[in-house]
Design an enzyme around this catalytic site. Structure first.
Site, short mmCIF file in Angstrom:
data_model
loop_
_atom_site.label_atom_id
_atom_site.label_comp_id
_atom_site.label_asym_id
_atom_site.label_seq_id
_atom_site.Cartn_x
_atom_site.Cartn_y
_atom_site.Cartn_z
N GLU A 1 0.96 -1.22 -0.05
CA GLU A 1 0.00 -0.13 0.15
C GLU A 1 0.88 1.26 0.12
OE1 GLU A 1 -1.41 2.66 1.24
OE2 GLU A 1 -3.34 2.43 -0.02
N CYS B 1 -5.50 5.04 6.09
CA CYS B 1 -5.08 3.80 5.30
C CYS B 1 -6.49 3.31 4.76
CB CYS B 1 -4.56 2.84 6.06
SG CYS B 1 -3.93 1.32 5.19
N CYS C 1 -5.92 -1.34 6.51
CA CYS C 1 -5.87 -1.60 7.84
C CYS C 1 -7.04 -0.48 8.38
CB CYS C 1 -4.69 -1.52 8.53
SG CYS C 1 -3.72 0.11 8.71
N HIS D 1 -6.89 2.46 12.98
CA HIS D 1 -6.66 3.77 13.44
C HIS D 1 -7.78 4.32 14.19
CE1 HIS D 1 -2.90 4.14 11.57
NE2 HIS D 1 -3.52 3.64 10.43
N ARG E 1 0.27 -4.83 11.01
CA ARG E 1 1.78 -4.55 10.85
C ARG E 1 2.53 -4.08 12.09
NH1 ARG E 1 -1.64 -4.01 7.71
NH2 ARG E 1 -1.65 -4.85 5.46
N SER F 1 4.24 0.80 10.02
CA SER F 1 5.11 1.12 9.10
C SER F 1 5.93 2.36 9.03
CB SER F 1 4.50 1.25 7.70
OG SER F 1 3.79 -0.23 7.43
N CYS G 1 3.00 -0.67 4.54
CA CYS G 1 1.90 0.41 4.08
C CYS G 1 2.47 1.57 4.28
CB CYS G 1 0.59 0.02 5.07
SG CYS G 1 -0.59 1.05 4.68
N CYS H 1 -0.10 4.47 5.56
CA CYS H 1 -0.23 4.52 7.09
C CYS H 1 1.17 5.14 7.46
CB CYS H 1 0.06 2.85 7.63
SG CYS H 1 -1.66 2.20 8.06
#
Ligand code: NFC
Length: 551
Positions: free
Chosen positions: A13, A60, A63, A67, A478, A501, A545, A548
């Protein structure tokens, strides 16, 4: 010496560029750069803290729940709100099913093609493929007819010269080692996993109203009414449907994903000695088993491992987290400050596009460099499983020993590209097996007469202190995700996210310490630097990602 640039890295991503220096067939230095700015932290300032999760969820598109939960926990922490047990358990079900769905998608759709040569599957004998599949699992679909039908579909693509989702890869690369039958088996399951992931995420439709971006989070609990007699609430029918979906979730993980992972890994055991990285690991732990908010009540433990030493798990002190901007395109102190005091002031000083190389001596990424007590930390499934293993979590011990036993390796093999990929499977297996226990706890609590889903005590901003600060942690697919919030006069004064990430994709810091992607690439052998498959293997093992990471 040759300089290799992979830009963009695909099957991730967001926008990631890797520059690597190769000497004598090995990577001797590497730089990780994100080439895209976001800035949602700035949009949050001045808003109602109870709305923050709607905005942060848009960090994102992969995911999407994570958040929300981190944001809501941060506001609840700042305002000292305790949520009802039903809400805690529903959150566990939502975030746990997200982790399982996300990891299976990662294995098949984002990472498998680094190990599986799809085009070679055309040469497979479908009967032998079925025999191979039967030797590792009793999954009912695995028959010669089924594998033949998949091979025919694949051949139809290839004969038209359109590889579709399988286009632009390094097919035929000498680093691919699976026999055609294993390639066909994995390709079939790649397609099957697409259907499976769509089916099982209906759990989010039931508990979150939709997916992606579930809509039922709420500071103080959840917006999921519980009423056994209403079709518009969580009732016995819906709970039974979730139970069925959890069975499907677990069956695919146990009978398809884990056997495939072990089968593929057994051909690539040399990758247990490649891709180690920084050697420090951070896990926030996850899945509260009550609503006390105590770290010791988390089903997966939280903690830190330093220098690959599994004999000790250190507690986390959130005051030691900082984000360096020495090599990132932001204004501010190079060494970084704590998230409560941090800013996100962009200042691009890189070359004007199109450019050949970044100025890696200066600033070269939109990702900041999170550090714990000044140290780079890897986070993600490997950190989660190492912390759980070292802390003596019985499920993690059993699963790690099983995987290492099948691969004929010791715990040191975990500190590698293969270890990272295996740990993701182990985390998936543990969570897929545990999900139904949270559903059982929810059912028992409801049966005991507790239908409470929201604590309205602190909902009215007039009840809040004039100033408050808090943080919310979540162990996302992640890894360690943290949101920090300062509230003043009922509004958000400052908001900072330090994302999995971001830890992993970080560039160098003010001391020149490499970030985890960068460190993991150093030492990697390259069979053909013109087709850098090995870079993809290690970078994909982190499941990047970048949306993110920059947020
Ligand atoms: Ni986007 Fe992430 C958020 C990251 O925290 N990194 O795991 C989740 O995305 O995939």
């Amino acid at each position: 010496m040759a300089m290799i640039v992979v830009d963009p890295i695909t099957r991730i991503e967001g926008h990631l560029r890797i520059q690597a220096e190769v000497n004598g067939g090995r990577i001797t230095d590497a730089w990780s750069s994100c080439t895209m700015f976001r800035g949602i932290e700035k949009i949050l300032k001045g808003r109602d803290p109870r709305d923050a999760w709607y905005f942060t969820q848009r960090f994102c598109g992969v995911c999407t729940t994570v958040h929300s939960i981190a944001s809501i926990r941060a506001v609840e922490n700042a305002l000292n709100v305790k949520i009802p047990l039903n809400a805690e358990l529903i959150r566990n079900l939502i975030i746990g099913s997200q982790v399982v769905q996300d990891h299976v998608i990662h294995f098949y759709h984002l990472h498998a093609l680094d190990w599986v040569d799809v085009v070679s599957a055309l040469k497979a004998d479908p009967s032998k493929t079925a025999t191979l599949a039967a030797s590792i699992s009793d999954w009912p679909l695995n028959s010669p007819t089924y594998f033949k039908s998949i091979q025919d579909r694949l051949a139809a693509f290839v004969n038209k010269g359109r590889l579709g989702p399988f286009g632009n890869a390094y097919w035929g690369h000498p680093a691919y080692k699976l026999p055609p039958e294993a390639n066909l088996m994995a390709t079939a399951h790649y397609l099957e996993a697409l259907d499976w992931q769509r089916e099982i995420i209906k759990i989010h439709a039931i508990l979150g109203s939709k997916n992606p971006h579930p809509q039922t989070f709420l500071v103080g609990g959840m917006a999921v009414p519980i009423d056994p007699n209403s079709q518009n609430a969580l009732n016995a029918d819906k709970i039974a449907e979730i139970g069925q979906l959890l069975k499907k979730t677990r069956a695919f993980v146990e009978k398809v994903y884990i056997p495939d992972l072990l089968a593929v890994a057994s051909f690539y055991t040399e990758w247990a000695g490649i891709g180690g990285g920084v050697g420090n690991y951070l896990s926030y732990g996850e899945y509260p088993l009550d609503n006390s908010g105590k770290p010791e009540k988390l089903w997966l433990p939280q903690g830190i491992i330093l220098n690959r030493d599994l004999s000790r798990v250190y507690p986390i002190d959130q005051r030691k987290i900082t984000e360096s901007v020495a090599h990132s395109w932001y204004e501010g102190e190079a060494a970084g400050v704590h998230p409560y005091d941090e800013t996100t002031e962009a200042r691009y000083t890189g070359p004007t596009p199109p450019y050949e190389m970044l100025d890696t001596d200066g600033k070269y990424s939109w990702v900041k460099s999170p550090r714990y007590d000044g140290k780079p930390m890897e986070t993600g499934p490997l950190a989660t499983i190492l912390v759980a293993y070292a802390a003596g979590h019985p499920g993690a011990r059993g699963a790690v020993d099983m995987v290492l036993g099948k691969l004929g390796a010791g715990p040191e093999a975990l500190f590698s590209t293969l270890g990272r990929t295996a740990a993701r499977g182990i985390e998936t297996l543990l969570v897929a097996r545990e999900l139904s226990s949270w559903l059982d706890m929810l059912v028992a609590n409801i049966a005991g007469g507790d239908l409470t889903i929201h604590n309205g005590e602190k909902w009215d901003p007039a009840t809040w202190p004039r100033e408050a600060a808090g943080y919310g942690w979540h162990n996302a697919p992640r890894g360690a995700l943290g949101h920090w919030i300062r509230i003043k006069d009922q509004k958000i004064e400052n908001y900072q996210a330090v994302v999995p990430s971001t830890w992993n994709a970080s560039p160098r810091d003010e001391k020149g310490q490499l970030g985890p992607y960068e460190a993991a690439l150093v030492g990697t052998p390259m069979a053909d630097p013109g087709r850098p498959l090995e870079i993809l293997r290690t970078i994909h093992s982190f499941d990047p990602c970048l949306a993110c990471a920059v947020h």
